[in-house]
Design an enzyme around this catalytic site. Structure first.
Site, PDB file in Angstrom:
ATOM      1  N   ASP A   1       0.839  -1.193   0.000  1.00  0.00           N
ATOM      2  CA  ASP A   1       0.000   0.000   0.000  1.00  0.00           C
ATOM      3  C   ASP A   1       0.881   1.253   0.000  1.00  0.00           C
ATOM      4  O   ASP A   1       1.874   1.318   0.739  1.00  0.00           O
ATOM      5  CB  ASP A   1      -0.885  -0.026   1.260  1.00  0.00           C
ATOM      6  CG  ASP A   1      -1.847   1.137   1.320  1.00  0.00           C
ATOM      7  OD1 ASP A   1      -2.691   1.252   0.424  1.00  0.00           O
ATOM      8  OD2 ASP A   1      -1.736   1.944   2.265  1.00  0.00           O
TER       9      ASP A   1
ATOM     10  N   GLU B   1       1.708   0.240  -4.990  1.00  0.00           N
ATOM     11  CA  GLU B   1       1.212   1.515  -5.496  1.00  0.00           C
ATOM     12  C   GLU B   1       2.373   2.506  -5.559  1.00  0.00           C
ATOM     13  O   GLU B   1       2.773   3.054  -4.535  1.00  0.00           O
ATOM     14  CB  GLU B   1       0.134   2.074  -4.558  1.00  0.00           C
ATOM     15  CG  GLU B   1      -1.148   1.269  -4.532  1.00  0.00           C
ATOM     16  CD  GLU B   1      -2.182   1.914  -3.622  1.00  0.00           C
ATOM     17  OE1 GLU B   1      -3.279   2.264  -4.105  1.00  0.00           O
ATOM     18  OE2 GLU B   1      -1.903   2.071  -2.418  1.00  0.00           O
TER      19      GLU B   1
END
Length: 711
Positions: free
Chosen positions: A409, A438
């Site tokens: 994340d 990400e």
């Protein structure tokens, strides 16, 4: 010493630099001499700079020799006033990192020769105690710990301590704080205390899966433990729990498969779960009252308790999660876990901040915690013991829970060295471990060249990244509900669509390249974040016939599945998942977030079509090329009237044409020479060809994707 008792303040900001703040109200803020004392030793401080800031005079002072960390120092001024020397910005220096880096793999609780050993890394502490309490309501016992090398504190006990609860009491800057062990493998309900467990009791026979030959062979299906089975018609007994997510042969009201059996039948290769380490936002003792995605990390090594049948039993969550992972492996599927190493839930309350204040988090130029994550803190992954923690944690999930991959994340908060260390560690332990993240460029005080972002993809070549360019070109902007991408009606994006369909490797022209290899591109149009594709289409085409919206949706999903790179599906995407227009459902109720198994039955025809596309991808290697060179050598862009896009795949064993028509009009095209069988069109998707076309002219239906195989 309370702040009210201090005449002035002093901070150790570098290994040989002390910063002293004298308020104007104290001798007008002026002192010509200072010295430092510990025990009977006195060290003079040399004032090298004096400035006035607000209501204080600030003195930068230098000293000879070394500070002995773990000892209390006092600073005296010329008037005999004194204050304790507090640990300041020194913890964010390279020298501090070098001095206190600890290589050992025994932090937390370990067992050796009948002893239970406790170790905590707390180099700035002047005292550490272990707090032990038997399970139930027994009295706590406080045990002094001994300081060792590299700032590690330890104590070993010759006692049977299974089920005992424990925490650490840490004295830093003359303040005692209680903290849960950052390496705790088990915790009490709601993570209030660590618990001593014997992990060998949770051991299970290894049920591995064959490793992937290449990341592009993966098809990822993202879901959330609770969403997956909580629907009243899921047919699952343990709804919303680890055990429920692993139940087999469950059926919905139509008698068709739900849950894990359904996902196995769909044909994906990996289930990716939203965070399942211990998080805040749901009361584990009353889980039905609240909902949360899980991006509020509390404890990184312990599983979340709200998904367990008994969150008060420390073994329940461990055993049940392991059983779930084994069930998924028994179906030949891999497990990817979503890990949140970029921030903690509340910095001030985190174990990191209580144990070594200021070390684990980034600070800006004026000394305040940075906030690139948007949740109040950024983990300082570039510091050696933070990097070690992340690598140790990844290793633990691989070795103890046998997961098959990690989704990072907000990976752009982390640094490339840390991510490469993670990759190297994974490769040393198992083959085929997927790592994706990400790679957004966020405003955190880390040099741009060090960020694990898409722009630095060449520095982390073995890590996949969510391709926002693919997402925005095919679907339209995630942040503008009404912006349309190629697959949902924007006819001006033909060349851009060809570029992302061929892996974003600079196929059309080098200047458009995002990645060096297709395995770095995670292709998606929908995930847990933001509006679902169906809800976006409802915004863009609110007045349009729902049948048209379904066609656009099918087309966008089909492009994800047949593009070069790693395809990523949001659970329920194959049956037009809706969150009733909620664009940020991180704590919305189950009725918004649940996977609607009745909807799966309603749109069974679309599910079958997606299943067919998945089989086509797996059957025909032209959709899973390994390198940019292979893509450029074996794919040719076909020239069709806009907005039709086409690619011709020429491999020794297969020749395939992909044709996409995003317009609402039928389009006539001319195919390359030969006889072509239809694998997929607007109605069906199969691995064996039918409807052979002998003429060069081919009629492409509106809003459709077509796959043709040369006879």
């Amino acid at each position: 010493m309370n702040s009210a008792d201090r005449n002035f303040f002093a901070y150790l900001d570098e290994m040989n630099i002390v910063t002293i703040l004298l308020p104007h109200s104290y001798h007008h803020g002026i002192s010509t001499t200072f010295y430092m004392a510990a025990d009977s030793d006195k060290t003079p401080l040399v004032i090298v700079e004096k400035t006035e800031i607000e209501e204080h005079f600030k003195y930068i002072c230098q000293f000879e020799g070394e500070i002995s960390f773990g000892k209390l120092y006092w600073i005296f001024d010329e008037y005999g006033g004194k204050t304790d020397l507090q640990i300041g910005a020194v913890i964010r220096t390279e020298q501090f990192d070098e001095k206190f880096y600890y290589e050992g793999n025994d932090l937390g609780v370990t067992f050796q020769a009948g002893q239970t050993c406790f170790k905590l890394w707390a180099p700035t502490a002047t005292g550490v105690k272990l707090k032990l309490r038997p399970s139930g309501n027994g009295y706590s016992e406080i045990i002094k710990m001994r300081r060792e090398e590299y700032g590690v504190w330890s104590v070993s006990l010759h006692r049977e301590l299974e089920f005992f609860q424990y925490s650490f009491l840490v004295l830093v800057n003359q303040e005692w704080r209680e903290a849960v062990d950052p390496y705790a493998k088990a915790v009490t309900a709601n993570g209030e205390q660590g618990v001593i467990v014997l992990l060998e009791k949770t051991a299970r026979p290894r049920l591995g899966i064959p490793p992937l030959e290449n990341p592009v062979d993966a098809i990822i299906y993202e879901t959330h433990i609770r969403d997956f089975t909580i629907h009243p018609q899921s047919g699952v007994k343990h709804k919303g729990l680890y055990l429920g997510a692993g139940e087999m042969d469950t059926k919905g009201p139509d008698g068709d498969a739900t849950g894990l059996s359904y996902v196995k039948d769909l044909g994906i290769t990996h289930i990716e779960f939203l965070p399942l380490n211990d998080f805040a936002g749901v009361d584990e003792l009353n889980p039905a009252k609240q909902y949360n995605w899980g991006y509020n990390p509390l404890h990184f090594h312990a599983p979340e308790g709200s998904y367990a049948t008994n969150p008060s039993d420390p073994y329940s969550r461990i055993n049940e999660l392991k059983k779930l992972i084994d069930q998924i492996h028994s179906q030949g599927l891999g497990v990817i876990i979503d890990v949140v190493f970029n921030h903690v839930y509340i910095r001030e309350q985190s174990s990191f901040e209580k144990i070594v204040p200021g070390y684990y988090f980034r600070h800006n130029d004026i000394g305040l915690p940075s906030n690139g994550t948007g949740v109040g803190n950024d983990i300082a992954s570039e510091r050696r013991m933070v990097r070690k923690f992340i690598v140790d944690c990844v290793r633990y999930w691989l070795e103890e829970y046998r997961v098959n991959g990690f989704r990072f994340d907000l990976m752009g908060i982390l640094d490339v060295t840390t991510m490469n260390e993670v990759r190297k560690n994974c490769d040393s332990l198992a083959k085929g471990i997927l790592i994706i993240g990400e790679g957004w460029n966020l405003n955190t005080p880390l040099p741009a060249a060090q960020k694990a972002i898409i722009a630095n993809q060449a520095k982390i070549p073995e890590i996949g990244q969510f391709n926002d360019k693919f997402r925005d070109i095919i679907k339209g902007s995630t942040f503008n509900l009404f912006d349309k991408g190629y697959a949902i009606g924007n006819e001006h994006l033909v060349d851009a669509a060809i570029e992302v369909i061929t892996g974003s490797i600079g196929f059309t022209k080098k200047s458009t390249r995002v990645f060096n290899t297709p395995q770095q591109s995670v292709n998606y149009v929908e995930c847990h974040d933001n509006h679902t594709l169906w809800d976006k289409l409802n915004g863009c085409y609110s007045e349009t016939d729902p049948a048209i919206r379904k066609k656009y949706h099918r087309l966008a999903t089909a492009i994800v599945l047949l593009s070069q790179g790693i395809p990523f599906l949001h659970s329920g995407q194959e049956f037009f998942r809706t969150k009733q227009g909620d664009g940020n459902s991180y704590r919305s109720p189950d009725v918004i977030n649940q996977l609607d198994w009745e909807r799966k039955s309603k749109y069974k025809e679309n599910v079958e079509y997606i299943k067919g596309l998945i089989k086509i991808r797996q059957e025909y290697s032209c959709f899973r090329m390994r390198t940019a060179e292979e893509i450029c050598a074996h794919i040719q862009a076909l020239s069709f009237p806009a907005p039709v896009a086409g690619c011709y795949y020429q491999l020794p064993k297969e020749e395939v044409v992909l044709v996409i028509n995003p317009s609402t009009k039928t389009q006539m095209i001319t195919l390359p020479e030969g006889e072509w069988g239809v694998l997929a069109n607007h109605q069906f998707a199969k691995t064996t060809a039918k409807d052979f076309i002998k003429e060069p002219q081919y009629l492409v239906e509106p809003i459709s994707l077509n796959v043709l195989l040369k006879k």
